[in-house]
Design an enzyme around this catalytic site. Structure first.
Site, PDB file in Angstrom:
ATOM      1  N   GLU A  17      68.218   0.043 -11.051  1.00  0.00           N
ATOM      2  CA  GLU A  17      68.151  -1.228 -10.309  1.00  0.00           C
ATOM      3  C   GLU A  17      68.311  -2.438 -11.242  1.00  0.00           C
ATOM      4  O   GLU A  17      68.241  -2.307 -12.470  1.00  0.00           O
ATOM      5  CB  GLU A  17      66.828  -1.346  -9.548  1.00  0.00           C
ATOM      6  CG  GLU A  17      65.609  -1.393 -10.458  1.00  0.00           C
ATOM      7  CD  GLU A  17      64.411  -2.104  -9.822  1.00  0.00           C
ATOM      8  OE1 GLU A  17      64.568  -3.241  -9.325  1.00  0.00           O
ATOM      9  OE2 GLU A  17      63.310  -1.529  -9.859  1.00  0.00           O
TER      10      GLU A  17
ATOM     11  N   LYS B 259      51.996   0.420  -8.901  1.00  0.00           N
ATOM     12  CA  LYS B 259      51.211  -0.513  -9.708  1.00  0.00           C
ATOM     13  C   LYS B 259      50.033  -1.037  -8.891  1.00  0.00           C
ATOM     14  O   LYS B 259      50.196  -1.359  -7.706  1.00  0.00           O
ATOM     15  CB  LYS B 259      52.140  -1.656 -10.091  1.00  0.00           C
ATOM     16  CG  LYS B 259      51.585  -2.577 -11.107  1.00  0.00           C
ATOM     17  CD  LYS B 259      52.642  -3.569 -11.495  1.00  0.00           C
ATOM     18  CE  LYS B 259      53.705  -2.894 -12.340  1.00  0.00           C
ATOM     19  NZ  LYS B 259      54.825  -3.771 -12.613  1.00  0.00           N
TER      20      LYS B 259
HETATM   21  N1  PSU Z   1      57.297  -3.030  -9.308  1.00  0.00           N
HETATM   22  C1  PSU Z   1      57.366  -2.974 -10.642  1.00  0.00           C
HETATM   23  N2  PSU Z   1      58.412  -3.575 -11.292  1.00  0.00           N
HETATM   24  C2  PSU Z   1      59.403  -4.216 -10.601  1.00  0.00           C
HETATM   25  C3  PSU Z   1      59.325  -4.245  -9.175  1.00  0.00           C
HETATM   26  C4  PSU Z   1      58.273  -3.634  -8.585  1.00  0.00           C
HETATM   27  O1  PSU Z   1      56.492  -2.413 -11.262  1.00  0.00           O
HETATM   28  O2  PSU Z   1      60.334  -4.776 -11.226  1.00  0.00           O
HETATM   29  C5  PSU Z   1      60.434  -4.888  -8.391  1.00  0.00           C
HETATM   30  C6  PSU Z   1      61.374  -3.789  -7.847  1.00  0.00           C
HETATM   31  O3  PSU Z   1      62.695  -4.287  -7.853  1.00  0.00           O
HETATM   32  C7  PSU Z   1      60.884  -3.599  -6.437  1.00  0.00           C
HETATM   33  C8  PSU Z   1      60.511  -5.016  -6.065  1.00  0.00           C
HETATM   34  O4  PSU Z   1      61.840  -3.063  -5.561  1.00  0.00           O
HETATM   35  O5  PSU Z   1      59.893  -5.530  -7.240  1.00  0.00           O
HETATM   36  C9  PSU Z   1      59.581  -5.086  -4.879  1.00  0.00           C
HETATM   37  O6  PSU Z   1      59.483  -6.406  -4.441  1.00  0.00           O
HETATM   38  P1  PSU Z   1      58.775  -6.740  -3.039  1.00  0.00           P
HETATM   39  O7  PSU Z   1      57.340  -6.359  -3.253  1.00  0.00           O
HETATM   40  O8  PSU Z   1      58.994  -8.201  -2.827  1.00  0.00           O
HETATM   41  O9  PSU Z   1      59.459  -5.878  -2.010  1.00  0.00           O
END
Ligand code: PSU
Ligand code: MN
Length: 303
Positions: free
Chosen positions: A24, A159
């Site tokens: 990603e 996390k």
């Molecule tokens: N969790 C991590 N590192 C990240 C992300 C999530 O530990 O970089 C990023 C990923 O791209 C994930 C996004 O898909 O955050 C999720 O964002 P949201 O909670 O806004 O959907």
């Protein structure tokens, strides 16, 4: 489809049924600071290669859904950082129609990987149900994507900026298995343990590849989450990280951070509070996931 660009190397590998691993790009623009983000993204690609697969880092570049972006494009996204649009599934048609750039989240990367025919994807951590979601309804689109899209995701668990218990419940409701790699517990990203027991544990990449093959043959929609704990030598102290996360959550609340800004804000804040220690852990766990994903992809192309 002329909005989809697959690099010649990735295209050849897919045509020849050789292993490919999707990666990603939100992790590059929004997950880590420059220059570590670019260094990590390039090293992750090398690790995938060293383990017998072709890396396909995915982003939206000038409105094109690009599978296998170049090193220059990785550098560009890394330098632009938060100025690149963080794009999830909902953002894809808008950015494509406007011809703009987008760094893809887990959800959007799965959408594009699936269009290209890439079956395995390595990342750091997935999005999930946020703490307090019973009021805010902040649930990552990553979870809906995992429910519907059959690209398999290798991550270091979830996390604890998120509500791990509710995230597991959501995945259960949607029929998404979470498989612990050599562990019985859901790993919590920076730490190997969370206290949440998993239903399935597997010991080697081939065992995982076989389960993926069966899922595909049965045409069961949705993904599988392969939860790969951070290597012991890089894992963080439980108390230190829990305290940093609580402090980050408190500050986010006070500042009124919401919506798509929440996850990047919390990631950055935790890195600052731990003075870069969590960044080093984050980098190492991504390497570890890239390796396992490449091994699973290699296994899958043999059976
Ligand atoms: N969790 C991590 N590192 C990240 C992300 C999530 O530990 O970089 C990023 C990923 O791209 C994930 C996004 O898909 O955050 C999720 O964002 P949201 O909670 O806004 O959907
Ligand atoms: Mn959200």
């Amino acid at each position: 489809m002329n909005n989809l660009i697959i690099s010649p190397e990735v295209k050849r590998a897919l045509d020849e049924n050789r292993p490919v691993v999707a990666l990603e790009s939100t992790i590059i623009s929004h997950g880590m600071p420059y220059p570590q983000n670019v260094e990590t993204a390039l090293k992750v690609e090398n690790i995938v290669r060293d383990n017998g697969a072709i890396p396909a880092t995915i982003a939206i570049i000038g409105g094109k859904l690009t599978v296998g972006i170049s090193h220059e494009e990785i550098d560009y996204l890394g330098k632009k950082g938060l100025d690149v649009t963080k794009s999830s599934r909902r953002d894809i048609p808008i950015l494509v129609s406007k011809g703009e750039d987008g760094a893809t989240t887990v959800a959007a990367t799965m959408v594009i990987a699936s269009l290209a025919g890439v079956k395995i994807f390595a990342t750091g951590g997935i999005g999930g149900v946020h703490r307090g979601a019973e009021v805010t309804m902040d649930i990552s689109a990553d979870l809906e994507e995992l429910a519907n899209n059959d690209v398999i995701v290798v991550c270091a668990g979830i996390k604890s900026i998120l509500d791990l218990g509710l995230t597991l419940e959501y995945l259960e409701t949607k029929g998404v298995p979470v498989i612990g790699y050599k562990t019985d517990q859901l790993p919590a990203f920076y730490t190997r343990e969370s206290g949440f027991k998993l239903n399935y544990r597997m010991e080697n990449p081939m065992e995982i590849a076989k389960a993926i093959k069966v899922k595909r043959e049965l045409n069961l929609k949705g993904s599988m989450v392969i939860a790969n704990p951070i290597p012991t030598e890089h894992a963080m102290d439980n108390k230190i990280i829990a305290k940093a996360i609580d402090q980050a959550l408190e500050e986010a609340k006070n500042l009124g951070i919401e919506g798509k800004e929440t996850t990047p804000y919390l990631l950055d804040k935790v890195q600052k509070i731990t003075e870069g220690k969590s960044l080093e852990a984050n980098i190492q766990l991504v390497y570890n996931n890239a390796k396992l994903a490449a091994q699973i992809a290699a296994g899958l192309s043999k059976i």
